[in-house]
Design a protein around this motif. Structure first.
Motif, PDB file in Angstrom:
ATOM      1  N   LEU A  62       0.826  -1.204   0.000  1.00 13.68           N
ATOM      2  CA  LEU A  62       0.000   0.000   0.000  1.00 13.68           C
ATOM      3  C   LEU A  62       0.865   1.261   0.000  1.00 13.68           C
ATOM      4  O   LEU A  62       0.577   2.230  -0.714  1.00 13.68           O
ATOM      5  N   LYS A  63       1.918   1.232   0.778  1.00  9.54           N
ATOM      6  CA  LYS A  63       2.829   2.384   0.790  1.00  9.54           C
ATOM      7  C   LYS A  63       3.525   2.530  -0.553  1.00  9.54           C
ATOM      8  O   LYS A  63       3.684   3.650  -1.073  1.00  9.54           O
ATOM      9  N   SER A  64       3.903   1.400  -1.161  1.00 11.61           N
ATOM     10  CA  SER A  64       4.640   1.437  -2.425  1.00 11.61           C
ATOM     11  C   SER A  64       3.812   2.027  -3.560  1.00 11.61           C
ATOM     12  O   SER A  64       4.349   2.699  -4.450  1.00 11.61           O
ATOM     13  N   VAL A  65       2.496   1.782  -3.541  1.00  7.96           N
ATOM     14  CA  VAL A  65       1.649   2.322  -4.620  1.00  7.96           C
ATOM     15  C   VAL A  65       1.189   3.733  -4.328  1.00  7.96           C
ATOM     16  O   VAL A  65       0.449   4.327  -5.117  1.00  7.96           O
ATOM     17  N   GLY A  66       1.616   4.284  -3.196  1.00  9.60           N
ATOM     18  CA  GLY A  66       1.305   5.675  -2.890  1.00  9.60           C
ATOM     19  C   GLY A  66      -0.007   5.914  -2.190  1.00  9.60           C
ATOM     20  O   GLY A  66      -0.516   7.047  -2.182  1.00  9.60           O
ATOM     21  N   TYR A  67      -0.557   4.885  -1.552  1.00 10.16           N
ATOM     22  CA  TYR A  67      -1.834   5.074  -0.850  1.00 10.16           C
ATOM     23  C   TYR A  67      -1.617   5.975   0.363  1.00 10.16           C
ATOM     24  O   TYR A  67      -0.726   5.744   1.181  1.00 10.16           O
ATOM     25  N   THR A  68      -2.449   7.000   0.493  1.00 11.56           N
ATOM     26  CA  THR A  68      -2.287   7.973   1.577  1.00 11.56           C
ATOM     27  C   THR A  68      -3.502   8.054   2.489  1.00 11.56           C
ATOM     28  O   THR A  68      -3.544   8.912   3.379  1.00 11.56           O
ATOM     29  N   GLY A  69      -4.482   7.200   2.275  1.00 13.07           N
ATOM     30  CA  GLY A  69      -5.659   7.225   3.134  1.00 13.07           C
ATOM     31  C   GLY A  69      -5.376   6.601   4.487  1.00 13.07           C
ATOM     32  O   GLY A  69      -4.258   6.180   4.790  1.00 13.07           O
TER      33      GLY A  69
END
Length: 426
Positions: free
Chosen positions: A267-274
Protein backbone atom coordinates in the motif's frame (compact mmCIF):
# COMPACT_ATOMS: atom_id res chain seq x y z
CA UNK A 1 -1.67 -38.77 11.42
CA UNK A 2 1.58 -39.05 13.36
CA UNK A 3 1.12 -38.91 17.11
CA UNK A 4 3.69 -37.26 19.36
CA UNK A 5 3.83 -37.60 23.12
CA UNK A 6 5.82 -35.11 25.17
CA UNK A 7 5.36 -33.16 28.36
CA UNK A 8 8.19 -30.65 28.00
CA UNK A 9 7.58 -27.11 26.86
CA UNK A 10 11.15 -26.99 25.61
CA UNK A 11 10.57 -30.04 23.46
CA UNK A 12 7.29 -28.62 22.23
CA UNK A 13 9.15 -25.52 21.12
CA UNK A 14 11.41 -27.64 18.93
CA UNK A 15 8.46 -29.14 17.07
CA UNK A 16 6.32 -25.99 17.04
CA UNK A 17 6.58 -25.42 13.31
CA UNK A 18 6.86 -29.01 12.12
CA UNK A 19 4.65 -31.16 14.33
CA UNK A 20 1.92 -33.16 12.65
CA UNK A 21 -0.91 -35.04 14.28
CA UNK A 22 -1.71 -35.23 17.97
CA UNK A 23 0.45 -34.85 21.04
CA UNK A 24 0.07 -34.13 24.74
CA UNK A 25 1.61 -31.37 26.80
CA UNK A 26 1.33 -30.60 30.46
CA UNK A 27 3.30 -28.92 33.19
CA UNK A 28 6.96 -28.29 32.59
CA UNK A 29 9.94 -27.05 34.49
CA UNK A 30 11.72 -25.87 31.37
CA UNK A 31 12.77 -22.25 31.17
CA UNK A 32 13.68 -19.50 29.11
CA UNK A 33 12.86 -18.28 25.66
CA UNK A 34 12.40 -14.72 24.50
CA UNK A 35 10.13 -13.45 21.75
CA UNK A 36 10.64 -10.94 18.97
CA UNK A 37 7.79 -8.85 20.31
CA UNK A 38 9.34 -8.35 23.70
CA UNK A 39 12.99 -8.94 22.66
CA UNK A 40 15.58 -8.63 25.39
CA UNK A 41 13.20 -6.81 27.72
CA UNK A 42 11.00 -9.90 27.75
CA UNK A 43 13.91 -12.06 28.81
CA UNK A 44 14.68 -9.57 31.55
CA UNK A 45 11.04 -9.61 32.61
CA UNK A 46 11.14 -13.39 32.99
CA UNK A 47 14.25 -13.10 35.11
CA UNK A 48 12.98 -10.33 37.39
CA UNK A 49 9.23 -10.93 37.50
CA UNK A 50 7.96 -12.80 40.55
CA UNK A 51 5.39 -15.47 39.73
CA UNK A 52 4.63 -15.74 43.45
CA UNK A 53 4.87 -18.77 45.69
CA UNK A 54 5.04 -22.02 43.77
CA UNK A 55 1.99 -24.25 44.22
CA UNK A 56 2.48 -27.22 41.96
CA UNK A 57 -0.49 -29.35 40.95
CA UNK A 58 0.21 -33.03 41.63
CA UNK A 59 -3.15 -34.75 41.16
CA UNK A 60 -4.50 -36.70 38.23
CA UNK A 61 -4.26 -34.51 35.10
CA UNK A 62 -7.32 -32.93 33.55
CA UNK A 63 -6.86 -33.48 29.81
CA UNK A 64 -8.15 -30.93 27.29
CA UNK A 65 -8.17 -31.49 23.53
CA UNK A 66 -6.90 -28.82 21.13
CA UNK A 67 -6.65 -28.34 17.37
CA UNK A 68 -4.30 -25.61 16.19
CA UNK A 69 -3.49 -24.76 12.56
CA UNK A 70 0.28 -25.02 12.11
CA UNK A 71 0.55 -26.39 8.57
CA UNK A 72 -1.03 -25.23 5.32
CA UNK A 73 -1.38 -21.77 3.79
CA UNK A 74 -2.23 -19.92 7.03
CA UNK A 75 -0.61 -20.95 10.31
CA UNK A 76 -0.89 -19.78 13.92
CA UNK A 77 1.74 -21.60 16.03
CA UNK A 78 1.64 -18.79 18.59
CA UNK A 79 -1.87 -19.81 19.73
CA UNK A 80 -0.57 -23.13 21.04
CA UNK A 81 2.54 -21.53 22.48
CA UNK A 82 0.41 -19.07 24.43
CA UNK A 83 -1.59 -21.98 25.83
CA UNK A 84 1.59 -23.86 26.73
CA UNK A 85 2.98 -20.88 28.66
CA UNK A 86 -0.27 -20.47 30.60
CA UNK A 87 -0.48 -24.19 31.36
CA UNK A 88 3.05 -24.17 32.76
CA UNK A 89 2.27 -21.16 34.92
CA UNK A 90 -1.06 -22.53 36.15
CA UNK A 91 0.32 -25.99 36.90
CA UNK A 92 3.38 -24.70 38.75
CA UNK A 93 1.98 -21.67 40.57
CA UNK A 94 -1.81 -21.92 40.80
CA UNK A 95 -2.22 -25.60 41.73
CA UNK A 96 -3.72 -26.36 38.32
CA UNK A 97 -7.49 -26.83 38.62
CA UNK A 98 -8.11 -27.75 42.25
CA UNK A 99 -4.86 -29.69 42.39
CA UNK A 100 -5.20 -31.31 38.96
CA UNK A 101 -2.59 -30.24 36.42
CA UNK A 102 -3.88 -29.20 33.01
CA UNK A 103 -2.68 -31.38 30.16
CA UNK A 104 -3.26 -30.57 26.48
CA UNK A 105 -3.87 -33.32 23.94
CA UNK A 106 -2.98 -31.59 20.68
CA UNK A 107 -3.68 -32.21 17.03
CA UNK A 108 -2.13 -30.11 14.27
CA UNK A 109 -4.59 -28.69 11.76
CA UNK A 110 -4.08 -27.20 8.32
CA UNK A 111 -7.26 -25.17 8.04
CA UNK A 112 -9.16 -27.73 5.97
CA UNK A 113 -12.44 -29.34 7.07
CA UNK A 114 -11.11 -32.86 6.41
CA UNK A 115 -8.12 -32.46 8.71
CA UNK A 116 -10.19 -30.69 11.36
CA UNK A 117 -12.72 -33.53 11.38
CA UNK A 118 -9.99 -36.16 11.54
CA UNK A 119 -8.30 -34.34 14.41
CA UNK A 120 -11.59 -33.90 16.27
CA UNK A 121 -12.36 -37.61 16.03
CA UNK A 122 -8.89 -38.46 17.34
CA UNK A 123 -9.27 -36.07 20.26
CA UNK A 124 -12.75 -37.33 21.12
CA UNK A 125 -11.41 -40.90 21.16
CA UNK A 126 -9.01 -39.86 23.94
CA UNK A 127 -11.97 -38.78 26.14
CA UNK A 128 -10.81 -35.28 27.16
CA UNK A 129 -12.53 -33.25 29.86
CA UNK A 130 -13.29 -30.51 27.32
CA UNK A 131 -11.80 -28.83 24.24
CA UNK A 132 -9.65 -25.72 24.44
CA UNK A 133 -10.20 -23.50 21.43
CA UNK A 134 -7.09 -22.32 19.61
CA UNK A 135 -6.70 -21.27 15.95
CA UNK A 136 -8.81 -23.81 14.08
CA UNK A 137 -10.09 -22.41 10.80
CA UNK A 138 -11.66 -25.83 10.23
CA UNK A 139 -13.86 -25.46 13.32
CA UNK A 140 -17.09 -25.77 11.29
CA UNK A 141 -16.10 -29.41 10.76
CA UNK A 142 -14.69 -30.11 14.23
CA UNK A 143 -17.21 -28.46 16.58
CA UNK A 144 -20.19 -30.63 15.53
CA UNK A 145 -18.07 -33.67 16.38
CA UNK A 146 -17.40 -32.26 19.85
CA UNK A 147 -21.10 -31.50 20.26
CA UNK A 148 -22.03 -35.06 19.33
CA UNK A 149 -19.56 -36.30 21.95
CA UNK A 150 -21.07 -33.87 24.52
CA UNK A 151 -17.84 -31.88 24.96
CA UNK A 152 -17.65 -28.17 25.73
CA UNK A 153 -15.56 -25.98 23.40
CA UNK A 154 -13.89 -23.20 25.39
CA UNK A 155 -12.23 -20.02 24.15
CA UNK A 156 -9.58 -19.64 21.51
CA UNK A 157 -10.01 -17.62 18.33
CA UNK A 158 -13.49 -18.01 16.77
CA UNK A 159 -12.56 -17.42 13.12
CA UNK A 160 -15.90 -18.52 11.67
CA UNK A 161 -19.55 -18.21 12.77
CA UNK A 162 -19.79 -21.85 13.94
CA UNK A 163 -17.85 -21.45 17.23
CA UNK A 164 -19.75 -18.20 17.81
CA UNK A 165 -23.15 -19.88 17.58
CA UNK A 166 -22.68 -23.48 18.76
CA UNK A 167 -24.55 -24.42 21.93
CA UNK A 168 -21.51 -26.23 23.37
CA UNK A 169 -19.22 -23.22 22.78
CA UNK A 170 -18.07 -20.53 25.23
CA UNK A 171 -16.16 -17.64 23.65
CA UNK A 172 -14.45 -14.91 25.66
CA UNK A 173 -14.19 -12.47 22.72
CA UNK A 174 -15.15 -12.34 19.05
CA UNK A 175 -12.00 -12.18 16.93
CA UNK A 176 -12.71 -11.77 13.19
CA UNK A 177 -16.34 -10.69 13.62
CA UNK A 178 -16.82 -8.53 16.73
CA UNK A 179 -13.47 -6.76 16.42
CA UNK A 180 -14.10 -6.04 12.74
CA UNK A 181 -17.55 -4.71 13.53
CA UNK A 182 -16.29 -2.49 16.36
CA UNK A 183 -13.54 -1.16 14.09
CA UNK A 184 -16.14 -0.39 11.41
CA UNK A 185 -18.18 1.65 13.86
CA UNK A 186 -15.07 3.50 15.06
CA UNK A 187 -14.03 4.26 11.47
CA UNK A 188 -17.39 5.76 10.62
CA UNK A 189 -18.26 7.52 13.87
CA UNK A 190 -14.85 8.64 15.15
CA UNK A 191 -12.78 8.95 11.97
CA UNK A 192 -15.60 10.15 9.72
CA UNK A 193 -14.78 7.70 6.93
CA UNK A 194 -17.29 7.43 4.05
CA UNK A 195 -15.52 5.01 1.66
CA UNK A 196 -13.67 1.78 2.52
CA UNK A 197 -11.70 -0.88 0.65
CA UNK A 198 -11.50 -4.24 2.46
CA UNK A 199 -8.52 -6.48 1.64
CA UNK A 200 -9.27 -10.01 2.84
CA UNK A 201 -8.15 -13.60 2.30
CA UNK A 202 -10.18 -15.48 -0.28
CA UNK A 203 -10.74 -18.47 2.02
CA UNK A 204 -13.58 -19.56 4.30
CA UNK A 205 -12.39 -17.43 7.20
CA UNK A 206 -11.81 -14.32 5.14
CA UNK A 207 -15.03 -14.54 3.18
CA UNK A 208 -17.08 -15.16 6.34
CA UNK A 209 -16.43 -11.61 7.57
CA UNK A 210 -17.93 -9.82 4.57
CA UNK A 211 -21.63 -10.41 5.35
CA UNK A 212 -20.97 -9.09 8.85
CA UNK A 213 -18.58 -6.18 8.44
CA UNK A 214 -20.00 -4.60 5.26
CA UNK A 215 -23.51 -3.97 6.70
CA UNK A 216 -21.91 -2.64 9.90
CA UNK A 217 -19.84 -0.11 7.96
CA UNK A 218 -22.96 1.04 6.11
CA UNK A 219 -25.16 1.15 9.21
CA UNK A 220 -22.57 3.36 10.89
CA UNK A 221 -22.49 5.81 7.96
CA UNK A 222 -20.00 4.52 5.36
CA UNK A 223 -21.52 4.85 1.89
CA UNK A 224 -19.08 2.85 -0.29
CA UNK A 225 -17.42 -0.50 0.51
CA UNK A 226 -15.18 -2.24 -2.04
CA UNK A 227 -14.18 -5.88 -1.44
CA UNK A 228 -10.68 -6.88 -2.62
CA UNK A 229 -9.84 -10.60 -2.22
CA UNK A 230 -6.26 -11.86 -1.82
CA UNK A 231 -5.24 -15.50 -2.11
CA UNK A 232 -3.55 -16.80 1.07
CA UNK A 233 -0.81 -18.26 -1.17
CA UNK A 234 -0.22 -15.09 -3.21
CA UNK A 235 3.46 -14.05 -3.09
CA UNK A 236 2.75 -10.44 -4.10
CA UNK A 237 -0.20 -8.29 -2.94
CA UNK A 238 0.79 -5.36 -5.18
CA UNK A 239 -2.22 -5.81 -7.51
CA UNK A 240 -4.58 -5.64 -4.56
CA UNK A 241 -2.79 -2.56 -3.22
CA UNK A 242 -3.17 -0.92 -6.62
CA UNK A 243 -6.91 -1.67 -6.52
CA UNK A 244 -7.18 0.02 -3.13
CA UNK A 245 -5.35 3.09 -4.41
CA UNK A 246 -7.42 3.18 -7.57
CA UNK A 247 -10.69 2.93 -5.65
CA UNK A 248 -10.14 6.27 -3.95
CA UNK A 249 -11.14 4.72 -0.61
CA UNK A 250 -10.59 6.92 2.43
CA UNK A 251 -9.80 3.82 4.50
CA UNK A 252 -8.02 0.58 3.66
CA UNK A 253 -9.17 -2.19 5.99
CA UNK A 254 -6.55 -4.96 5.98
CA UNK A 255 -8.05 -8.22 7.22
CA UNK A 256 -5.00 -10.39 6.56
CA UNK A 257 -3.92 -12.65 9.47
CA UNK A 258 -0.69 -13.87 7.80
CA UNK A 259 1.43 -11.66 5.55
CA UNK A 260 -0.16 -8.42 6.67
CA UNK A 261 3.23 -6.68 6.54
CA UNK A 262 3.51 -7.35 2.81
CA UNK A 263 0.09 -5.79 2.19
CA UNK A 264 0.95 -2.70 4.22
CA UNK A 265 4.28 -2.36 2.44
CA UNK A 266 2.53 -2.69 -0.93
CA UNK A 267 0.00 0.00 0.00
CA UNK A 268 2.83 2.38 0.79
CA UNK A 269 4.64 1.44 -2.43
CA UNK A 270 1.65 2.32 -4.62
CA UNK A 271 1.31 5.67 -2.89
CA UNK A 272 -1.83 5.07 -0.85
CA UNK A 273 -2.29 7.97 1.58
CA UNK A 274 -5.66 7.22 3.13
CA UNK A 275 -6.26 5.90 6.63
CA UNK A 276 -5.44 2.27 7.40
CA UNK A 277 -7.02 -0.22 9.77
CA UNK A 278 -5.77 -3.72 10.37
CA UNK A 279 -6.69 -6.74 12.44
CA UNK A 280 -4.72 -7.41 15.60
CA UNK A 281 -2.07 -9.77 14.08
CA UNK A 282 -1.05 -6.82 11.87
CA UNK A 283 0.32 -5.10 14.99
CA UNK A 284 2.98 -7.71 15.84
CA UNK A 285 6.47 -6.11 15.85
CA UNK A 286 7.86 -8.36 13.06
CA UNK A 287 4.87 -7.37 10.92
CA UNK A 288 5.44 -3.68 11.56
CA UNK A 289 9.09 -4.14 10.57
CA UNK A 290 8.11 -6.02 7.40
CA UNK A 291 5.74 -3.21 6.47
CA UNK A 292 8.72 -0.88 6.00
CA UNK A 293 6.83 2.16 7.26
CA UNK A 294 3.50 1.11 5.80
CA UNK A 295 2.02 0.39 9.23
CA UNK A 296 2.51 3.90 10.59
CA UNK A 297 -0.78 5.40 11.76
CA UNK A 298 -2.68 2.11 11.45
CA UNK A 299 -5.66 1.58 13.77
CA UNK A 300 -6.42 -1.83 15.29
CA UNK A 301 -9.40 -2.98 17.33
CA UNK A 302 -7.98 -5.29 19.97
CA UNK A 303 -9.89 -7.42 22.49
CA UNK A 304 -6.89 -7.16 24.80
CA UNK A 305 -5.21 -4.57 26.90
CA UNK A 306 -1.72 -3.86 25.59
CA UNK A 307 0.51 -6.84 26.31
CA UNK A 308 3.51 -4.57 26.84
CA UNK A 309 1.61 -2.45 29.36
CA UNK A 310 2.35 -2.02 33.06
CA UNK A 311 -0.66 -3.86 34.49
CA UNK A 312 -0.03 -6.93 36.65
CA UNK A 313 -1.64 -9.20 34.06
CA UNK A 314 0.43 -7.73 31.21
CA UNK A 315 3.62 -8.29 33.20
CA UNK A 316 2.57 -11.85 34.05
CA UNK A 317 1.82 -12.61 30.40
CA UNK A 318 5.12 -11.16 29.17
CA UNK A 319 7.17 -13.00 31.79
CA UNK A 320 5.37 -16.33 31.29
CA UNK A 321 5.76 -16.18 27.51
CA UNK A 322 9.46 -15.38 27.90
CA UNK A 323 9.94 -18.28 30.31
CA UNK A 324 7.83 -21.04 28.76
CA UNK A 325 6.91 -20.27 25.13
CA UNK A 326 9.13 -21.35 22.25
CA UNK A 327 11.79 -18.94 20.94
CA UNK A 328 10.40 -16.67 18.26
CA UNK A 329 6.78 -16.85 19.39
CA UNK A 330 4.82 -13.81 18.24
CA UNK A 331 3.20 -11.63 20.88
CA UNK A 332 -0.11 -10.78 19.23
CA UNK A 333 -3.83 -11.32 19.72
CA UNK A 334 -3.46 -14.98 18.75
CA UNK A 335 -0.87 -15.90 21.39
CA UNK A 336 -2.69 -13.73 23.94
CA UNK A 337 -5.94 -15.56 23.23
CA UNK A 338 -4.20 -18.90 23.75
CA UNK A 339 -2.79 -17.75 27.08
CA UNK A 340 -5.94 -16.00 28.27
CA UNK A 341 -8.14 -18.99 27.38
CA UNK A 342 -6.21 -21.22 29.76
CA UNK A 343 -6.26 -18.56 32.49
CA UNK A 344 -10.04 -18.08 32.17
CA UNK A 345 -10.73 -21.82 32.09
CA UNK A 346 -8.59 -22.41 35.17
CA UNK A 347 -10.36 -19.64 37.06
CA UNK A 348 -13.91 -20.83 36.35
CA UNK A 349 -13.36 -24.59 36.56
CA UNK A 350 -11.67 -24.13 39.93
CA UNK A 351 -15.07 -23.07 41.30
CA UNK A 352 -16.60 -26.46 40.47
CA UNK A 353 -16.81 -29.01 43.29
CA UNK A 354 -15.73 -32.47 42.24
CA UNK A 355 -14.71 -33.57 38.76
CA UNK A 356 -16.10 -31.11 36.18
CA UNK A 357 -18.58 -32.44 33.64
CA UNK A 358 -19.76 -30.80 30.44
CA UNK A 359 -22.97 -29.80 32.21
CA UNK A 360 -21.24 -28.23 35.20
CA UNK A 361 -18.59 -26.58 32.99
CA UNK A 362 -21.15 -24.81 30.81
CA UNK A 363 -23.27 -23.89 33.83
CA UNK A 364 -20.28 -22.35 35.62
CA UNK A 365 -19.43 -20.13 32.67
CA UNK A 366 -23.06 -19.09 32.20
CA UNK A 367 -23.45 -18.07 35.82
CA UNK A 368 -22.77 -14.40 36.50
CA UNK A 369 -20.07 -12.10 35.17
CA UNK A 370 -16.42 -13.19 35.14
CA UNK A 371 -13.10 -11.40 34.97
CA UNK A 372 -11.40 -11.85 31.61
CA UNK A 373 -7.60 -12.08 31.44
CA UNK A 374 -6.24 -8.90 29.81
CA UNK A 375 -9.71 -8.22 28.44
CA UNK A 376 -13.16 -6.82 29.23
CA UNK A 377 -15.25 -8.81 31.78
CA UNK A 378 -17.57 -11.33 30.15
CA UNK A 379 -21.12 -12.56 30.72
CA UNK A 380 -22.28 -15.69 28.91
CA UNK A 381 -25.98 -14.88 28.65
CA UNK A 382 -26.14 -15.02 24.84
CA UNK A 383 -26.66 -11.26 24.52
CA UNK A 384 -23.16 -9.90 23.95
CA UNK A 385 -23.16 -10.10 20.13
CA UNK A 386 -26.37 -10.28 18.11
CA UNK A 387 -26.92 -13.69 16.53
CA UNK A 388 -23.85 -15.15 18.26
CA UNK A 389 -25.06 -16.71 21.54
CA UNK A 390 -21.67 -18.30 22.30
CA UNK A 391 -19.93 -14.90 22.41
CA UNK A 392 -19.68 -13.60 25.97
CA UNK A 393 -17.93 -10.25 25.39
CA UNK A 394 -18.06 -7.68 22.58
CA UNK A 395 -15.80 -4.85 23.73
CA UNK A 396 -12.53 -3.75 22.12
CA UNK A 397 -9.81 -1.16 22.58
CA UNK A 398 -8.53 0.94 19.67
CA UNK A 399 -4.77 0.72 19.32
CA UNK A 400 -2.61 2.81 17.01
CA UNK A 401 0.83 2.31 15.46
CA UNK A 402 2.88 5.34 16.35
CA UNK A 403 6.61 5.69 15.62
CA UNK A 404 6.75 2.04 14.66
CA UNK A 405 5.20 0.74 17.89
CA UNK A 406 1.74 -0.33 18.96
CA UNK A 407 0.20 2.09 21.42
CA UNK A 408 -3.08 2.09 23.29
CA UNK A 409 -4.11 5.71 23.79
CA UNK A 410 -6.90 4.85 26.24
CA UNK A 411 -6.91 1.42 27.97
CA UNK A 412 -10.38 2.08 29.40
CA UNK A 413 -12.27 3.34 26.33
CA UNK A 414 -13.93 0.11 25.17
CA UNK A 415 -15.64 0.19 21.76
CA UNK A 416 -18.64 -1.97 20.80
CA UNK A 417 -20.69 -2.47 17.63
CA UNK A 418 -23.99 -2.73 19.48
CA UNK A 419 -26.75 -1.01 17.56
CA UNK A 420 -24.91 -1.29 14.23
CA UNK A 421 -23.92 -4.94 13.82
CA UNK A 422 -26.72 -6.81 12.01
CA UNK A 423 -25.96 -10.11 13.69
CA UNK A 424 -24.51 -13.41 12.54
CA UNK A 425 -26.54 -14.32 9.47
CA UNK A 426 -28.41 -11.01 9.76
Amino acid sequence: MKRLRTFSAAALGVVALTAAGCSSSGSSSSSGSSTPAASSSSTAAAGTFSFGTAKKATGTPYVFGMINDETGAVTFPEARQGSIAAVDYVNNYLDGINGHPIQIDECTGDGTPATAARCANQLVADHPLAILGAADVGAPASIPIYAHANLAYLGGIPFTPVPETASNSIQFWSVSVGDNAAAAVYAAKQLGVKSVAIVYFSNAQGESILPQITPTFKAAGVTTVKDIPLSPTSPDPSPQAALVEGSGAQLAYVDIPNGCGNVLKALKSVGYTGKIMGIDPCSAPPVITAAAGGAEGMYIASPFQLQSGTSAQAQLFTAAMAKWAAPGTLIDSISTAGFATVMNVQQVLSTITGTPTTSTILAAFKSGTHSNFLSHPYTCDGQALKGAPAICNDYYLMDEIQNGKETQPDPTDWVTSKGYFPGIGG
